[in-house]
Design an enzyme around this catalytic site. Structure first.
Site, PDB file in Angstrom:
ATOM      1  CG  HIS B 120      -1.927   0.976   1.349  1.00 16.23           C
ATOM      2  ND1 HIS B 120      -1.692   2.254   1.770  1.00 16.23           N
ATOM      3  CD2 HIS B 120      -3.253   0.905   1.066  1.00 16.23           C
ATOM      4  CE1 HIS B 120      -2.845   2.928   1.753  1.00 16.23           C
ATOM      5  NE2 HIS B 120      -3.799   2.137   1.329  1.00 16.23           N
ATOM      6  CD  GLN B 200      -6.966  -4.235   4.021  1.00 12.72           C
ATOM      7  OE1 GLN B 200      -7.942  -4.906   4.412  1.00 12.72           O
ATOM      8  NE2 GLN B 200      -7.103  -2.998   3.574  1.00 12.72           N
ATOM      9  CE  LYS B 223      -7.469  -0.119   6.089  1.00  8.37           C
ATOM     10  NZ  LYS B 223      -8.164   0.613   5.039  1.00  8.37           N
ATOM     11  CB  CYS B 361      -3.679   3.392  -1.789  1.00  7.70           C
ATOM     12  SG  CYS B 361      -4.912   4.649  -1.521  1.00  7.70           S
TER      13      CYS B 361
END
Lengths: 144, 406
Positions: B120, B200, B223, B361
């Site tokens: 990212h 993530q 997230k 991104c």
């Protein structure tokens, strides 16, 4: 939310059969712009002579709205003075705001009026017009 | 159970463009359960105060709530101590803190920083900047054709000159789970430190920073069902202690003289200004929520949804799937024939389905995949097979729509 408001036949025609796509070998002002949020890109070239846009071309990579808008814009701007082109940019901004604007000089553009109902896509439609604004600014700056 | 979970997310109980919302953009940000929203509201209604300074009751409550959240985070990722948990604005700020404080101080010309092309931008540009400022070399681990990281390539890239290896635990584009534990072992063998971008992974799987032996681990609250604006930097105590703060003032101060000052001890040394108190409270509530459901359950559920989605999507003519075919996490990136991802996303949105379209991104990774952008559907604990069915039929409609239009 009516998709047909956005994807009108005229738009899809410009997307599939782009006008003025390509690059000039020389004698043109070039501006490269991208939309950093989605990665859409345009490289716009204008040949300007005595304050008149003699020819316009573009290359780019993007969605149907950004690419058809570029095709329409380059078709519309040919033969216009820079002042007329500026007026078109202003009218296009109004069109994106949902105002009832006429483009008697190139009616296809009016098909983009539906973009107003899809706020997330306004940036796509205005990419090439922002490039046009930059080309004109550059041309006029060089003449100072 | 899934119905019970869905009912706890108020946002999912609405219609978008005349259709029940199907939210498939959790990799960008997850939705928030009622308990998190309530915790934020309760904090502001009853406990709001600054931390570590008021001697009044509200001050104590706010401090307890803020530091209580830190304890929850420490337990959640199995840190040795709360001193190793720095509250930041999010993953990006956490990684930038490591780059600005740790990396800039130790990197010299000739040193190497190793990353991958799948990072990212948050785990790429800070290292680019460190390399430019210090003269260190930025090196990339070559990806396998399916987008995964092979340890043999890591062995080839990491050398005695390597000072930092920084890698995403899970790719936000391809859903690859990287072998960060083994990569950390390689890094340590060469005297380098291991930084992990856990943006993530932390929301979706059990993370144990001691077991992974990562030196720094960064993640975001938003997230993982928590509020935006707060995130975590985990760092091994010895490393954090040796580092200088990058922000000065407010909460991080110990004693200030006219010409010199001292800093508080860890973790407050890195938390200048008034911290994100409500954010920490919300993150604490999110951790309680996720822990009660169980990360193992969430991981299993997502894997099932992803496998189902991979099957259904690969049956669909004209779909190009990116990344490895076997999914470990609930994240799928694809393109639909010649239809631009932006156009796909608009047609899906008209059916109430939220996906991401763009470069996510990850511009270097897009170039590696030889595309400008992709469509990404990402799943979380509240997604169902029905959501996938809705996605698939909307994609079929998209194909038809653009088929007719051309």
């Amino acid at each position: 939310m009516q998709l047909d408001d956005l994807y009108r036949q005229v738009i899809m025609d410009h997307y599939k059969n782009p006008r003025n796509k390509g690059k000039f070998e020389e004698g043109a002002i070039t501006v490269d712009l991208n939309n950093p949020t989605c990665g859409d890109k345009i490289s716009l070239q204008l040949k300007v002579n005595n304050g008149v846009v003699e020819d316009a071309r573009y290359t780019g990579d993007g969605c149907s709205i950004s690419m058809s808008s570029a095709s329409m814009m380059t078709a519309a701007v040919k033969g216009k003075t820079l002042e007329q082109a500026k007026d078109m940019i202003a009218r296009f901004s109004e069109l994106m705001l949902g105002k009832d604007v006429r483009f008697d000089d190139y009616e296809d553009i009016e098909a983009l009026s539906g973009v107003n109902k899809f706020p997330a896509r306004i940036k796509c439609a205005t990419l090439s017009w922002n490039a046009l604004r930059k080309v004109i600014d550059e041309e006029q700056f060089n003449k100072l | 159970m899934i119905r019970d979970i869905r009912e706890q997310f108020p946002i999912l109980q609405q219609e978008i463009n005349g259709h029940p919302l199907v939210y498939l953009d959790s990799a960008a940000t997850s939705q928030k359960p009622r308990v998190v929203i309530d915790a934020l509201q309760h904090y502001y209604e009853w406990d709001n105060s600054n931390v570590h300074r008021g001697v009044h009751t509200l001050g104590s409550r706010a401090t307890d709530a803020y530091e209580g959240a830190r304890e929850k985070v420490a337990r959640f990722i199995n840190a040795k101590s709360t001193q190793e948990i720095i509250f930041t604005r999010g993953t990006t700020t956490s990684l930038n803190l490591v780059a600005a404080s740790y990396a800039r101080a130790i990197c010299r010309e000739g040193d190497e920083i190793v990353i991958t092309p799948m990072e990212h931008h948050s785990n790429l540009i800070p290292w680019q900047q460190v390399a430019k400022a210090t003269g260190a070399t930025l090196k990339y681990i070559t990806l396998q054709p399916d987008g995964s990281v092979d340890l043999a390539e890591v062995e080839k890239t990491v050398t005695a000159q390597t000072k930092i290896v920084s890698i995403a635990h899970v790719s936000n584009v391809m859903g690859v789970v990287n072998p960060v534990k083994q990569i950390a072992e390689i890094a340590h063998r060469h005297g380098a430190i291991m930084v992990v971008d856990g943006a993530q992974s932390t929301p979706h799987m059990k993370v144990n920073v001691q077991d992974l032996d990562s030196d720094f681990y960064a993640f975001s609250s938003h997230k993982m069902c928590g509020p935006t604006g707060i995130g975590v930097l985990y760092g091994k105590k010895a490393l954090l202690e040796a580092m200088d703060p990058v922000e000065f003032g407010g909460e991080m101060i110990d004693e200030v003289g006219l010409y010199d000052s001292t800093w508080k001890e860890l973790p407050w040394k890195f938390e200048g200004g008034t911290p994100i108190i409500a954010g920490a409270v919300g993150l604490g509530a999110a951790i309680d929520f996720l822990s009660e459901i169980g990360l193992d359950h969430i991981e299993r559920h997502e894997k099932e949804i992803a496998a189902y989605a991979m099957n259904r999507l690969s049956e669909l003519e004209g779909v190009t799937l990116y990344g490895p075919l076997k999914r470990e996490v609930g994240l799928i990136t694809f393109n639909l024939g010649e239809v631009h991802p932006h156009d796909v996303a608009t047609v899906l949105d008209a059916s109430g389905i939220a996906v991401r379209a763009g470069h996510h991104c990850c511009q270097p990774l897009m170039r590696w995949l030889k595309v400008n952008s992709t469509v990404r559907a990402s799943f979380y604990l509240y997604n169902t097979e029905d959501d996938i069915d809705r996605l698939v039929s909307a994609l079929i409609q998209t194909k038809e729509y653009f088929g007719h239009a051309t």
